[in-house]
Scaffold this motif. Structure first.
Motif, short mmCIF file in Angstrom:
data_model
loop_
_atom_site.label_atom_id
_atom_site.label_comp_id
_atom_site.label_asym_id
_atom_site.label_seq_id
_atom_site.Cartn_x
_atom_site.Cartn_y
_atom_site.Cartn_z
N PRO A 46 -16.45 22.59 -55.63
CA PRO A 46 -15.05 22.84 -55.99
C PRO A 46 -14.81 24.24 -56.54
N ALA A 47 -15.77 24.78 -57.29
CA ALA A 47 -15.60 26.11 -57.87
C ALA A 47 -15.49 27.18 -56.80
N LEU A 48 -16.03 26.91 -55.62
CA LEU A 48 -15.99 27.88 -54.54
C LEU A 48 -14.59 27.99 -53.95
N LEU A 49 -13.80 26.95 -54.10
CA LEU A 49 -12.48 26.90 -53.49
C LEU A 49 -11.38 27.44 -54.40
N SER A 50 -11.74 27.93 -55.58
CA SER A 50 -10.76 28.49 -56.51
C SER A 50 -11.24 29.87 -56.97
N PRO A 51 -10.33 30.77 -57.33
CA PRO A 51 -10.73 32.12 -57.76
C PRO A 51 -11.60 32.07 -59.00
N LYS A 139 -25.30 27.92 -53.82
CA LYS A 139 -26.11 27.62 -55.01
C LYS A 139 -25.43 28.11 -56.28
N ILE A 140 -24.96 29.35 -56.29
CA ILE A 140 -24.39 29.91 -57.52
C ILE A 140 -22.99 29.38 -57.80
#
Length: 226
Positions: A46-51, A139-140
Motif C-alpha cells: 500500500p505504501a507504494l501506491l501513495s506519495p 522490499k523497501i
C-alpha cells in the motif's frame, strides 16, 4: 544372451522419453502459471501506491533551511522528484551498480538469478541475491520481514505485477525517491543536498557514482565517518 531381455529394453526406451516430455511440459506449464497468472494473486505494498511523506522543514524568513524534522520512520525525506528531474549520470550510475538489464527484464532477471545460484553454490554461502531494482523497490516499500524463500518468491511476483502496471521510468523514479542513502537521508534529492550541499541536477559523474553505491553499504561507505 537372453532373448527375453531385448524386447523389454526396447519397449522401455520410448517410455523414458515420454516421462521426459511430460516433465518438460509440466515445467513449461508451471513457468506460464508463475509469469502469467500468479502475479495477480499478490497485492502490491500500500505504501507504494501513495506519495512518500516529506519531512517537515523549518526555514528562515529568506527561505534558507534551518531544521528538518524526521518522519515517523525516522528518516529525512525531501519532496519526490519526477523522472525528468533526475540527471542521466545518476540514472546510469544506479543501473550500473544495481541492475544492468533493468530496461530489458520483466521484473526479475533470469540471467542474474542463474549467475547468483552458481556463485552461491561454489562459495557454499549466499554472496548475492540477484534482486532487480524493481524487487528492491517492493522490499523497501513494504514492512520489514524475515528473508525466506517464500518471501523472495512473493517479492518476485509483486515485481512482475508492478512491471505490468507501471512504466520503467515510474519504477526507477520511485526507487530513487525511496531508497536510503545512509545517515537518515532517504531519496536521491535529499542525499544530494545532505552529502554535497547541492541540488540534484548539479551532481557530477563522480558524485552520482558515489550515491549509486551507497545503498549497498551505507554504513561502510559513510563519508562522515571516513
Amino acid at each position: 544372451m537372453d532373448l527375453n531381455e531385448t524386447p523389454s529394453t526396447e519397449i522401455a526406451k520410448p517410455w523414458r522419453w515420454h516421462r521426459v516430455i511430460r516433465g518438460l511440459v509440466g515445467l513449461l506449464l508451471c513457468a506460464i502459471l508463475f509469469f502469467a497468472i500468479a502475479p495477480y494473486a499478490v497485492v502490491l505494498p500500500p505504501a507504494l501506491l501513495s506519495p512518500t511523506p516529506a519531512s517537515r522543514q523549518f526555514t528562515a524568513r529568506d527561505g534558507q533551511p534551518l531544521r528538518q524534522l524526521l518522519t515517523s520512520d525516522g528518516q529525512r525525506m525531501g519532496p519526490e522528484v519526477k523522472y525528468e528531474q533526475i540527471p542521466e549520470v545518476l540514472v546510469h550510475a544506479t543501473l550500473a551498480a544495481e541492475d544492468k538489464r533493468f530496461f530489458s527484464h520483466p521484473g526479475i532477471d533470469g540471467i542474474a538469478i542463474l549467475r547468483s545460484a552458481v556463485s552461491n553454490a561454489k562459495a557454499g554461502r549466499v554472496l548475492s541475491g540477484a534482486s532487480t531494482l524493481t524487487q528492491q523497490l517492493i522490499k523497501i516499500s513494504g514492512p520489514k520481514s524475515k528473508r525466506t524463500l517464500s518471501s523472495k518468491i512473493t517479492e518476485a511476483l509483486k515485481a512482475l505485477r508492478l512491471e505490468r502496471e507501471w512504466t520503467k521510468p515510474q519504477i526507477l523514479a520511485a526507487y530513487l525517491n525511496r531508497v536510503s542513502y545512509g545517515n537518515l537521508f532517504t531519496g536521491c534529492s535529499f542525499a544530494s543536498a545532505g552529502y554535497f550541499s547541492k541540488p540534484l541536477g548539479d551532481l557530477t559523474a563522480a558524485e552520482a557514482a558515489f550515491l549509486a553505491a551507497l545503498p549497498q553499504a551505507p554504513g561502510r561507505m559513510n563519508p562522515f565517518r571516513d
